[in-house]
Design a protein around this motif. Sequence first.
Motif: not given
Length: 112
Positions: A18-30
């Motif tokens: 919950e501390k992470l951003e929601k994962v999407n195609a542009s931020n998954w590696l971060d």
Amino acid sequence: MSVLTSATGQFLLKTGAEKLEKVNASNWLDQIFSIPKTPEIIAGLCCYGLGALAYILLLTRVNLSVAGPSVSLTYIFSVLMGYFFFKETIPLSRAVGLGVIICGVMLVIWKR
């Protein structure tokens, strides 16, 4: 012990996620690189490791045919933690499923 530490691990992993951003195609590696920087996730992984150690020790005393299905009790604790700590709902179908799991474990561990 194995079930409780594994359930605690799931709780901590969810808290950290919950501390992470929601994962999407542009931020998954971060997001992947953020995982080792999140203390709750590290603690959750450590709990999983302790749960695995406890399970191995349990297997020295109990048949796999009993120990394996008993691990499904982790699902019960996970749903209850979701309800009490994360305000998740428990629909009737899920409650019935949890009841079936409990009955199944009781049948597996029942000695005649």
